[in-house]
Design an enzyme around this catalytic site. Structure first.
Site, PDB file in Angstrom:
ATOM      1  N   CYS A   1       0.472  -1.300  -0.019  1.00 30.67           N
ATOM      2  CA  CYS A   1      -0.157  -0.243  -0.336  1.00 30.67           C
ATOM      3  C   CYS A   1       1.055   1.425  -0.137  1.00 30.67           C
ATOM      4  CB  CYS A   1      -0.982  -0.001   1.015  1.00 30.67           C
ATOM      5  SG  CYS A   1      -1.886  -1.542   0.714  1.00 30.67           S
TER       6      CYS A   1
ATOM      7  N   HIS B   1      -1.898   5.988   2.230  1.00 31.89           N
ATOM      8  CA  HIS B   1      -1.506   5.742   3.425  1.00 31.89           C
ATOM      9  C   HIS B   1      -1.577   6.692   4.111  1.00 31.89           C
ATOM     10  CE1 HIS B   1      -1.147   1.203   5.586  1.00 31.89           C
ATOM     11  NE2 HIS B   1      -0.778   2.642   5.923  1.00 31.89           N
TER      12      HIS B   1
END
Ligand SMILES: *[C@@H]1O[C@H](CO)[C@@H](O)[C@H](O)[C@H]1NC(C)=O
Ligand SMILES: *[C@@H]1O[C@H](CO)[C@@H](O)[C@H](O)[C@H]1NC(C)=O
Ligand SMILES: *[C@@H]1O[C@H](CO)[C@@H](O)[C@H](O)[C@H]1NC(C)=O
Ligand SMILES: *[C@@H]1O[C@H](CO)[C@@H](O)[C@H](O)[C@H]1NC(C)=O
Ligand SMILES: *[C@@H]1O[C@H](CO)[C@@H](O)[C@H](O)[C@H]1NC(C)=O
Ligand SMILES: *[C@@H]1O[C@H](CO)[C@@H](O)[C@H](O)[C@H]1NC(C)=O
Ligand SMILES: *[C@@H]1O[C@H](CO)[C@@H](O)[C@H](O)[C@H]1NC(C)=O
Ligand SMILES: *[C@@H]1O[C@H](CO)[C@@H](O)[C@H](O)[C@H]1NC(C)=O
Ligand SMILES: *[C@@H]1O[C@H](CO)[C@@H](O)[C@H](O)[C@H]1NC(C)=O
Ligand SMILES: *[C@@H]1O[C@H](CO)[C@@H](O)[C@H](O)[C@H]1NC(C)=O
Ligand SMILES: *[C@@H]1O[C@H](CO)[C@@H](O)[C@H](O)[C@H]1NC(C)=O
Ligand SMILES: *[C@@H]1O[C@H](CO)[C@@H](O)[C@H](O)[C@H]1NC(C)=O
Length: 587
Positions: free
Chosen positions: A76, A130
């Site tokens: 991510c 993120h």
């Protein structure tokens, strides 16, 4: 007239002219709806996969669908920081979750920031950056966003024991169909994100109507509540599912009868896989239902009888996300924005569902690096459709229509990378396209290591861009497109440990540099110095070579087969030369 009078007159004319030009610029600039889906692999039905996804299929039917879109690192935070800054991990220097590029690598302008700098209202809902350290603790606000980024409050229960086992006891399982009414706040994170993003669209729509009534938009105001405001918008919506845990409304499970689910054809580890390529899916092992299997670490594998239930949960969670995407697109229609809004939908990286006995991402395999990518540009990618599915039906009813609407719009098979999104969206929106970064890019705030793929859309379409019948894309035409994609993955060493999947920067000693060409997928795992951020190409720990045609599933690593010595040699040279040498060649 006196000199003063003339000056006033000229100023007045200039104001009128500037007003006119800024008005028309605003009305010509398309909005952007940027939808990023966590851990979504390219198994949607529009990709020929088993994930029931009628709403995304409908979007694909009027979009360009990219069949060869790749990420730069299959986890991510590094992937998101890469595509949001338009730079590769060796330039963001983020391979883990432990640093913020602005203070750690360079003060790079981001994709949403660039739109904001060009007069856009930009907003982030859900997981776009993120959250946490990799985006400065506040999703890069205020640099990237006009308003405070939104996070759904129920994400707080991500690890809560809310998943019922057969005996009714509650656990933090990975497989977690739930009764939403019984959940905290009677909601789930992505439902809250849908509500919030719909609210933004409705408020922007109300503002634009009142702008029409009042006449004059005010470019400087940035609040969606301001009735006098009508800048174009860049709305980024990040859905959490199908990231683990697969916590989703239980109704979606019945779409996937367990006996209808096929498991991977290659569910065992390949003896030709080098140990350094293996990832041990530690995050999955920690969940109650997987932990209960008593698998040994690191080589114990998930028993085959659990593969179908795992897939069932992943698919159902992805279909649930498709349903939310449908609702969001419906709101885009109802608010009157759809014919002037570019919609882009993609996964932040892929996922392995038992292939090679692997789960999760954390690797350089095709399944972890390939993502779905769908781009709708009104007027450019639309094709007239005789029978569109009725998207106002519920997802459950839509099941009957599956297969009848697989009519894709434009399918683009050329290589693209998520690092290309920044220049591409700038190109499509008609704002400055960031130039290609120089070899030493750390002090350059606006540049990109991607390449605008807008020319691929133009090449595949006879249509014209929205709002201007004579407008042509500003990007250069090409004689040969990009001939390879590049990804990388770090390791703490060559044998699996608890840190293999997500090594923090200070323990990284190996980097797997990987490249996919038309015929081959080639990886070199080399020594890596985490202080200087450089790989040592003379310190090769392992190589992998797969033939795309003969071995699409990547079961047979033939890098050590003397027969292919020359091919390895050739690919090794291109891998070391890097992405720059593989860029499209202008016409
Ligand atoms: C980084 O750039 C932004 C503008 O993009 C600027 O406001 C900020 O002060 C810069 N930060 C540093 C540490 O230079
Ligand atoms: C879901 O939970 C609600 C609230 O606890 C309950 O009233 C309802 O009966 C449950 N539905 C199902 C299908 O179990
Ligand atoms: C939209 O406007 C309503 C009414 O002013 C407000 O309550 C709501 O918070 C706004 N939504 C967003 C996402 O700002
Ligand atoms: C795992 O170990 C526990 C405790 O030793 C045992 O009760 C359970 O039956 C084991 N489960 C499996 C699937 O072997
Ligand atoms: C795990 O498998 C690898 C490769 O087959 C082997 O080298 C290693 O010794 C195994 N580890 C354990 C703890 O069994
Ligand atoms: C939105 O409008 C487009 C274009 O008219 C249509 O094809 C699509 O079905 C609509 N989508 C939804 C979710 O209502
Ligand atoms: C980048 O900027 C820093 C601080 O201004 C400076 O120390 C450094 O030498 C510059 N690096 C390059 C490659 O220009
Ligand atoms: C979008 O649709 C509206 C209503 O049908 C129309 O007035 C407008 O001109 C369209 N805009 C574009 C850019 O096609
Ligand atoms: C369309 O774009 C072209 C080239 O950028 C420009 O010359 C022309 O004035 C524009 N037309 C309209 C109607 O805005
Ligand atoms: C990494 O590079 C630094 C700086 O050149 C050096 O001091 C260090 O010894 C290197 N580390 C390794 C493991 O080679
Ligand atoms: C690179 O690796 C080779 C082979 O292991 C080693 O001899 C050399 O010292 C390394 N270079 C650096 C800069 O660490
Ligand atoms: C891709 O293009 C580069 C630069 O022209 C060339 O060196 C390389 O061999 C090409 N690779 C493939 C696989 O075509």
């Amino acid at each position: 007239m006196h000199e003063e009078g003339i000056m006033k007159y000229i100023v007045a004319i200039l104001c009128v002219l500037l007003n006119i030009s800024s008005n028309s610029a605003l009305s010509e600039k398309p909005n952007v709806l940027f939808i990023v889906i966590d851990d979504l692999r390219a198994s949607l039905e529009s990709y020929g996969g088993p994930i029931i996804s009628p709403y995304i299929t409908e979007l694909a039917s009027r979009s360009a669908l990219f069949s060869n879109a790749k990420v730069q690192q299959s986890v991510c935070a590094p992937s998101r920081v890469s595509f949001l800054t338009g730079r590769r991990p060796d330039t963001t220097r983020l391979y883990d979750f432990g640093s913020y590029w602005r203070t750690h690598a360079g003060n790079y302008t981001t994709l949403p920031q660039h739109f904001k700098d060009n007069g856009y209202f930009t907003a982030s809902v859900g997981k776009v950056f993120h959250p946490g350290i990799p985006s400065g603790g506040n999703d890069d606000y205020p640099y990237s966003w006009s308003i405070q980024p939104y996070h759904p409050s129920t994400q707080h229960y991500q690890g809560a024991k809310v998943c019922p086992n057969l005996d009714g006891t509650l656990h933090d399982n990975v497989m977690c169909p739930v009764n939403v009414s019984a959940m905290p706040l009677q909601s789930l994170p992505d439902m809250q994100s849908l509500e919030y993003s719909s609210s933004i669209l409705k408020n922007l729509s109300a503002a634009s109507h009142s702008t029409n009534a009042h006449g004059r938009p005010d470019k400087t105001s940035r609040s969606p509540r301001d009735p006098d405001m009508q800048p174009p918008f860049f709305l980024a919506v990040g859905f959490h599912k199908p990231h683990i845990p697969w916590k989703y409304p239980e109704e979606f499970k019945s779409l996937y009868p367990i006996e209808s689910i096929s498991i991977a054809s290659n569910p065992s580890r390949s003896p030709t896989q080098p140990a350094v390529a293996y990832e041990d899916y530690s995050t999955l092992r920690q969940r109650d239902d997987i932990n209960a299997l008593n698998m040994s670490f690191p080589n114990g594998t998930i028993p085959l009888q659990f593969h179908a239930p795992m897939r069932q949960s992943y698919y159902a969670a992805a279909t649930y996300t498709d349903f939310l995407v449908g609702k969001l697109l419906q709101t885009l229609n109802e608010t009157g924005f759809s014919n002037n809004t570019i919609v882009i939908l993609f996964g932040d990286h892929g996922w392995q569902l038992g292939e090679h006995a692997e789960w999760c991402k954390y690797s350089n395999y095709e399944l972890a690096t390939r993502v779905p990518l769908i781009v709708h540009v009104p007027g450019l990618t639309d094709k007239p459709k005789s029978s569109l599915p009725n998207v106002h039906q519920s997802a459950l009813k839509m099941k009957d229509n599956v297969g009848t609407n697989a009519d894709s719009g434009m399918v683009v098979t050329e290589f693209v990378e998520l690092v290309d999104l920044f220049p591409t969206l700038s190109d499509l929106a008609g704002i400055e396209v960031p130039p290609t970064c120089p070899p030493d890019p750390f002090n350059v705030t606006l540049c990109s290591e991607g390449y605008s793929f807008a020319p691929l859309l133009e090449a595949n379409s006879n249509a014209i861009l929205v709002g201007n019948a004579t407008k042509k894309l500003t990007s250069t035409r090409y004689s040969r497109w990009k001939n390879a994609t590049y990804s990388q993955y770090p390791r703490p060493g060559v044998t699996p440990t608890r840190e293999t999947d997500l090594p923090s920067l200070k323990v990284i000693t190996v980097m797997g540099y990987s490249m996919r060409t038309k015929d081959h997928h080639y990886t070199e795992w080399i020594g890596f110095n985490h202080t200087t951020f450089t790989g040592n190409w003379t310190d090769v720990k392992a190589r992998e070579l797969y033939f795309n045609d003969k071995d699409y599933d990547q079961n047979h690593n033939v890098a050590d087969d003397p027969k292919f010595k020359d091919i390895v040699q050739e690919l090794s040279v291109q891998l070391k030369m890097g992405w720059r040498q593989s860029l499209p060649v202008p016409a």
